[in-house]
Write a protein that holds these residues in place. Structure first.
Motif, PDB file in Angstrom:
ATOM      1  N   SER A 124       0.376  -1.703  -0.311  1.00 28.98           N
ATOM      2  CA  SER A 124      -0.091   0.114  -0.140  1.00 28.98           C
ATOM      3  C   SER A 124       0.845   1.451  -0.108  1.00 28.98           C
ATOM      4  CB  SER A 124      -1.130  -0.199   1.126  1.00 28.98           C
ATOM      5  OG  SER A 124      -0.020  -0.057   2.335  1.00 28.98           O
ATOM      6  N   ALA A 153      -0.412  -1.343  -5.229  1.00 27.84           N
ATOM      7  CA  ALA A 153      -2.840  -1.035  -4.710  1.00 27.84           C
ATOM      8  C   ALA A 153      -3.038   0.022  -4.932  1.00 27.84           C
ATOM      9  CB  ALA A 153      -2.588  -2.040  -4.560  1.00 27.84           C
ATOM     10  N   VAL A 154      -2.141   1.079  -4.534  1.00 27.63           N
ATOM     11  CA  VAL A 154      -3.027   2.301  -4.580  1.00 27.63           C
ATOM     12  C   VAL A 154      -2.636   3.374  -5.698  1.00 27.63           C
ATOM     13  CG1 VAL A 154      -2.995   4.562  -2.958  1.00 27.63           C
ATOM     14  CG2 VAL A 154      -2.390   1.756  -1.662  1.00 27.63           C
ATOM     15  N   GLY A 155      -3.595   4.044  -5.737  1.00 27.06           N
ATOM     16  CA  GLY A 155      -3.496   4.732  -7.307  1.00 27.06           C
ATOM     17  C   GLY A 155      -2.015   5.530  -7.463  1.00 27.06           C
ATOM     18  N   ASP A 163       0.509   8.350  -7.501  1.00 28.45           N
ATOM     19  CA  ASP A 163       0.397   9.806  -7.338  1.00 28.45           C
ATOM     20  C   ASP A 163       1.880  10.238  -8.039  1.00 28.45           C
ATOM     21  OD1 ASP A 163       1.676  12.339  -6.810  1.00 28.45           O
ATOM     22  OD2 ASP A 163       2.487  11.903  -4.783  1.00 28.45           O
ATOM     23  N   ASP A 169      -5.921   4.815 -12.426  1.00 30.57           N
ATOM     24  CA  ASP A 169      -7.413   4.733 -11.914  1.00 30.57           C
ATOM     25  C   ASP A 169      -8.149   5.667 -12.725  1.00 30.57           C
ATOM     26  OD1 ASP A 169      -7.740   6.360 -10.464  1.00 30.57           O
ATOM     27  OD2 ASP A 169      -9.254   5.609  -9.307  1.00 30.57           O
ATOM     28  N   ASN A 170      -7.562   6.304 -13.780  1.00 35.18           N
ATOM     29  CA  ASN A 170      -7.970   7.744 -14.297  1.00 35.18           C
ATOM     30  C   ASN A 170      -7.150   8.586 -15.526  1.00 35.18           C
ATOM     31  OD1 ASN A 170      -6.046  10.084 -13.099  1.00 35.18           O
ATOM     32  ND2 ASN A 170      -6.516   8.904 -11.422  1.00 35.18           N
ATOM     33  N   ALA A 225      -5.643  11.377 -16.072  1.00 38.21           N
ATOM     34  CA  ALA A 225      -4.649  12.064 -15.675  1.00 38.21           C
ATOM     35  C   ALA A 225      -3.498  11.755 -15.301  1.00 38.21           C
ATOM     36  CB  ALA A 225      -4.987  12.893 -14.699  1.00 38.21           C
ATOM     37  N   GLU A 259      -7.182   0.221 -12.538  1.00 38.11           N
ATOM     38  CA  GLU A 259      -7.740  -0.040 -11.211  1.00 38.11           C
ATOM     39  C   GLU A 259      -8.643  -0.211 -11.197  1.00 38.11           C
ATOM     40  OE1 GLU A 259      -7.343   1.918  -7.557  1.00 38.11           O
ATOM     41  OE2 GLU A 259      -8.485   1.021  -6.010  1.00 38.11           O
ATOM     42  N   ASP A 283     -13.668  -0.324 -10.367  1.00 34.61           N
ATOM     43  CA  ASP A 283     -14.489  -0.261  -9.230  1.00 34.61           C
ATOM     44  C   ASP A 283     -15.937  -1.279  -9.251  1.00 34.61           C
ATOM     45  OD1 ASP A 283     -16.251   0.970  -7.025  1.00 34.61           O
ATOM     46  OD2 ASP A 283     -16.443   2.642  -8.228  1.00 34.61           O
ATOM     47  N   GLY A 337     -18.463   0.657  -5.680  1.00 37.44           N
ATOM     48  CA  GLY A 337     -18.697   1.751  -5.532  1.00 37.44           C
ATOM     49  C   GLY A 337     -18.210   2.200  -4.164  1.00 37.44           C
ATOM     50  N   HIS A 338     -17.180   1.042  -3.600  1.00 41.39           N
ATOM     51  CA  HIS A 338     -17.336   1.998  -2.398  1.00 41.39           C
ATOM     52  C   HIS A 338     -15.329   3.044  -2.123  1.00 41.39           C
ATOM     53  CE1 HIS A 338     -13.494  -1.130  -2.572  1.00 41.39           C
ATOM     54  NE2 HIS A 338     -13.009   0.055  -1.755  1.00 41.39           N
ATOM     55  N   ARG A 339     -14.898   3.256  -2.872  1.00 42.48           N
ATOM     56  CA  ARG A 339     -13.856   4.054  -3.189  1.00 42.48           C
ATOM     57  C   ARG A 339     -13.201   4.358  -4.357  1.00 42.48           C
ATOM     58  NH1 ARG A 339      -8.954   0.960   0.099  1.00 42.48           N
ATOM     59  NH2 ARG A 339      -8.528  -0.243  -1.649  1.00 42.48           N
ATOM     60  N   SER A 340     -11.854   3.983  -4.555  1.00 43.69           N
ATOM     61  CA  SER A 340     -12.123   3.835  -5.851  1.00 43.69           C
ATOM     62  C   SER A 340     -11.442   3.332  -7.137  1.00 43.69           C
ATOM     63  CB  SER A 340      -9.737   4.148  -5.808  1.00 43.69           C
ATOM     64  OG  SER A 340      -9.531   4.644  -5.002  1.00 43.69           O
ATOM     65  N   GLY A 341     -11.301   3.135  -8.282  1.00 41.81           N
ATOM     66  CA  GLY A 341     -11.300   2.985  -9.927  1.00 41.81           C
ATOM     67  C   GLY A 341     -12.164   3.469 -10.291  1.00 41.81           C
ATOM     68  N   THR A 390      -1.939  14.353  -0.891  1.00 42.01           N
ATOM     69  CA  THR A 390      -1.718  14.787  -2.340  1.00 42.01           C
ATOM     70  C   THR A 390      -2.926  14.108  -3.118  1.00 42.01           C
ATOM     71  OG1 THR A 390       1.031  13.978  -2.843  1.00 42.01           O
ATOM     72  CG2 THR A 390      -0.650  14.333  -5.021  1.00 42.01           C
ATOM     73  N   ILE A 442      -4.893  11.344  -5.570  1.00 44.80           N
ATOM     74  CA  ILE A 442      -5.212  10.849  -6.814  1.00 44.80           C
ATOM     75  C   ILE A 442      -5.995   9.851  -7.628  1.00 44.80           C
ATOM     76  CG2 ILE A 442      -2.586  10.362  -5.069  1.00 44.80           C
ATOM     77  CD1 ILE A 442      -4.618   7.718  -4.233  1.00 44.80           C
ATOM     78  N   GLN A 485     -14.323  10.778  -7.930  1.00 45.03           N
ATOM     79  CA  GLN A 485     -15.091   9.923  -7.839  1.00 45.03           C
ATOM     80  C   GLN A 485     -15.913  11.149  -8.127  1.00 45.03           C
ATOM     81  OE1 GLN A 485     -16.071   6.711  -8.639  1.00 45.03           O
ATOM     82  NE2 GLN A 485     -14.079   5.399  -7.651  1.00 45.03           N
ATOM     83  N   LYS A 538     -19.612  11.490  -6.997  1.00 45.18           N
ATOM     84  CA  LYS A 538     -19.924  11.723  -6.311  1.00 45.18           C
ATOM     85  C   LYS A 538     -19.513  12.767  -5.198  1.00 45.18           C
ATOM     86  CE  LYS A 538     -20.218   6.053  -5.684  1.00 45.18           C
ATOM     87  NZ  LYS A 538     -18.971   5.531  -5.951  1.00 45.18           N
ATOM     88  N   TRP A 560     -16.356  13.225  -5.060  1.00 45.94           N
ATOM     89  CA  TRP A 560     -15.262  12.781  -4.049  1.00 45.94           C
ATOM     90  C   TRP A 560     -13.534  12.863  -4.806  1.00 45.94           C
ATOM     91  CZ3 TRP A 560     -16.298   6.811  -3.005  1.00 45.94           C
ATOM     92  CH2 TRP A 560     -17.571   6.968  -1.660  1.00 45.94           C
ATOM     93  N   ILE A 566     -10.096  11.847  -4.507  1.00 46.75           N
ATOM     94  CA  ILE A 566      -9.218  10.698  -3.546  1.00 46.75           C
ATOM     95  C   ILE A 566      -8.107  10.673  -3.317  1.00 46.75           C
ATOM     96  CG2 ILE A 566      -8.585   8.188  -2.766  1.00 46.75           C
ATOM     97  CD1 ILE A 566     -11.960   8.305  -3.352  1.00 46.75           C
ATOM     98  N   GLU A 579      -4.810   3.361   2.652  1.00 40.15           N
ATOM     99  CA  GLU A 579      -4.150   4.519   2.586  1.00 40.15           C
ATOM    100  C   GLU A 579      -4.496   5.212   1.457  1.00 40.15           C
ATOM    101  OE1 GLU A 579      -0.961   5.423   3.769  1.00 40.15           O
ATOM    102  OE2 GLU A 579      -0.390   3.951   4.340  1.00 40.15           O
ATOM    103  N   HIS A 580      -6.099   5.278   1.817  1.00 40.89           N
ATOM    104  CA  HIS A 580      -6.648   6.221   1.000  1.00 40.89           C
ATOM    105  C   HIS A 580      -7.981   7.047   1.792  1.00 40.89           C
ATOM    106  CE1 HIS A 580      -6.106   3.152  -2.200  1.00 40.89           C
ATOM    107  NE2 HIS A 580      -6.338   3.952  -3.397  1.00 40.89           N
ATOM    108  N   ILE A 639     -11.180  10.268   1.646  1.00 44.17           N
ATOM    109  CA  ILE A 639     -11.720  10.540   0.548  1.00 44.17           C
ATOM    110  C   ILE A 639     -12.652  11.682   1.782  1.00 44.17           C
ATOM    111  CG2 ILE A 639     -14.372  10.161   0.103  1.00 44.17           C
ATOM    112  CD1 ILE A 639     -14.089   7.335   0.214  1.00 44.17           C
ATOM    113  N   ILE A 642      -5.639  15.799 -10.318  1.00 46.61           N
ATOM    114  CA  ILE A 642      -4.709  14.726  -9.564  1.00 46.61           C
ATOM    115  C   ILE A 642      -3.076  15.258  -9.603  1.00 46.61           C
ATOM    116  CG2 ILE A 642      -3.394  12.918 -10.720  1.00 46.61           C
ATOM    117  CD1 ILE A 642      -5.690  11.972 -10.120  1.00 46.61           C
TER     118      ILE A 642
END
Lengths: 382, 382
Positions: A63, A82-84, A86, A108-109, A111, A132, A134, A137-141, B260, B262, B265, B268, B270, B272, B317-318, B320, B343
């Motif tokens: 992480s 496994a974290v998008g 920076d 996951d984007n 940019a 990544e 999703d 719907g709980h966080r990223s991706g 930063t 990263i 969503q 929503k 958000w 991240i 490590e995320h 919101i 980003i």
């Protein structure tokens, strides 16, 4: 050194139980026909990760770049961060790659993908990227049917950046507590991630890897068609949140905090312990679950849960052990707290969340079946 | 190194603000005519404690023997270990005393007092003991009128153990948010502790020290007759819990977590961030206060609070970042999250609880008025 002589508070790992947890998960993955890539953020401990690899894990999940650096230094080469990513961390990631680390980064984007392309061009870096997805719907991706998925794919494809695969984490599994619901979410996680890979393959990206996982969905999964690997972290130690999710019993929890009774408030039925939130962490993950364990479940020194008691409160270095109100049968029980939990008595507390509790300690004390203790260093920071 | 180039997440201390906090508290104590003994558990950082001592602090308060050992090694001699002593820690305390540390231990029950007497006899140790008084029922200590107070006093007196004084901590002050209520609790804390000292003096114990304090009551106190010293910890950095208690403004908070952007969503609203609970801690101390800041209050890189946003959720490590629902005026605001927080953008998050957030980091990055950054090590563990 033995448990009864150890300075408190201390984070104790029961080695035989940890090895059982590792072995059961690895066997389940073998049966499902997928590779297993444990998430090492739970323990940040080389000895634990060596046991996971010895049991058959193929690569690890991290992480933070600090975890990647520490475990690469310890000999682990195949690492998924496994974290998008920076963009400002790309120089540090490139340094690891150039030392020989098979580091995989996640975006996951568009940019972030464009930043990777631009950096790779400037520095002739050869990153491997995973996208990544999703699935809950709980966080990223990016959701599997979103335009952005192909947009990111095309940015990477057109720049000839290697796309190793897609990955998802159905972290909303922590909010469930029924076997059937977990199986459904595991299937949703699988299907969404496989679908995203299929869409990317249709625009010419090989996308060989399809990586899914969270401890509850990994345990609940019955069919992983199209998936190549599973990730899970907390299964290695388990905790009270996982107990409430329904994927482990008290006995499966391999982490506990050793503590000493230092005082009482007898009229309230309280024993005061030297494990406060600095030891247990501030994680109150069971607060919104079916059974609220406060800051943890007290056990005897040999690990038997003290039914009817919880760690109901915590200050920085003080924990409050008290009867669970609904389970208190009479006033006498509350009054005998001084004799039941005398000054100097050692107890062990099962934590709400093994990742958070472990992070409070610079080391684990690993307890062998013989009663022998070994210090296993745990690192922290980024 | 400057803030915009720093790896994230990082714990940033604004040095001029910290020095202002130190100076205001010290001045208040001077006006009240008492010594000030800061609680160093908040920062566990030698540079911070040196600034407190340079401003006039007399001795320090610690919550663990590790803190006592570290600060004694850094040259601090007068140390109050303000957690009821676990008898099995007496050998470690004795070792510190024998090196020349003027370490004061705390007991709040006859069994612990008897253990100190027994150990002192066996090892010819010369501990100085302070008796903990309970003035607000929130945790430990003996209430001023209780028989146990004199019982403990007599056990120590009869064994000729030095009793340095009485101490109390009105930690329930964290639950208040009105000036008048804080002033009343400060008076209750003072009066209860002075009364306990008086009762002990009546049975022949000198009990010279009368030590009170918590950040809110220390700030609210208007009269400290009979008190010799005050203790407070979090005032040095302040945080959002203290903001809600009403003893500091956003601008007074000297600790923030640099992070930063990263991912997003966008549907929503958000953004991240790479500061999750591992950086912010799991402390949700504002959840039950008048204003719930989630996991923290986002600010711009130069420290201006972003009104209408909070850190609404956190995984390891995320983080919101999202609009405060009650303050969102229209859908357009939520939709522009990608352009408002692109980003790679750096932000700073004010923490709920400075003690808990600091503990997540191996070091602070101390920011001077010039913009220059210095690394200040922070230790952890016991």
């Amino acid at each position: 050194m033995t448990l009864d002589l150890l300075d408190t508070p201390a984070a104790v790992i029961d080695i035989p139980q940890m090895e059982k947890n590792i072995s059961l998960m690895q066997e389940h993955m073998r049966e499902l026909g997928v590779k297993f890539r444990p998430h090492v953020k739970t323990t940040k401990c080389v000895e634990v990760v060596r046991a996971q690899i010895a049991a058959g894990a193929r690569g690890i999940t991290v992480s933070t770049l600090k975890e990647a650096e520490e475990f690469f230094a310890a000999g682990v080469v195949d690492i998924l961060y496994a974290v998008g990513v920076d963009p400002s961390k790309l120089p540090r990631a490139m340094a690891l790659k150039r030392k020989g680390c098979d580091l995989k980064l996640v975006v996951d984007n568009p940019a972030a993908a464009a930043a990777v392309v631009e950096f790779s061009r400037q520095h002739k870096a050869d990153f491997e990227i995973w996208i990544e997805v999703d699935t809950d719907g709980h966080r990223s991706g990016i959701t599997p049917e979103e335009d952005a998925l192909l947009e990111v794919g095309k940015i990477l494809r057109d720049a000839e950046i290697k796309v190793g695969g897609v990955m998802t984490h159905a972290g909303s599994s922590y909010e469930l507590n029924a076997r059937e619901a977990l199986q459904e979410l595991a299937e949703q996680e699988r299907a969404g991630c496989v679908r995203a890979a299929q869409r990317l393959r249709e625009i010419g990206l090989p996308c060989a890897g399809v990586s899914v996982g969270s401890t509850p969905t990994a345990i609940a999964a019955q069919n992983l068609d199209g998936v190549t690997e599973v990730r899970a972290g907390v299964y290695v130690l388990f905790d009270l949140v996982m107990h409430n999710v329904g994927v482990c019993a008290f006995d499966d929890i391999a982490l506990s905090v050793l503590t000493t009774v230092i005082g009482h408030q007898a009229d309230k039925g309280w024993a005061i312990l030297d494990a406060g939130w600095m030891a247990m962490s501030r994680d109150r993950g069971t607060a919104k679950q079916s059974h609220d364990f406060g800051y943890g479940q007290p056990c005897t020194l040999d690990g038997r849960p003290l039914s009817g008691y919880i760690l109901s409160g915590a200050n920085q270095e003080h924990g409050i052990l008290s009867p669970v109100q609904s389970e208190t049968t009479d006033g006498a029980d509350a009054q005998d707290v001084r004799t039941r939990f005398p000054i100097g008595m050692k107890l062990r507390i099962l934590p709400n969340h093994a990742c958070a509790t472990g992070a409070q300690f610079p080391e684990y004390h690993a307890l062998a079946a013989t009663g022998e203790l070994t210090i296993w260093r745990r690192f922290h920071g980024w």
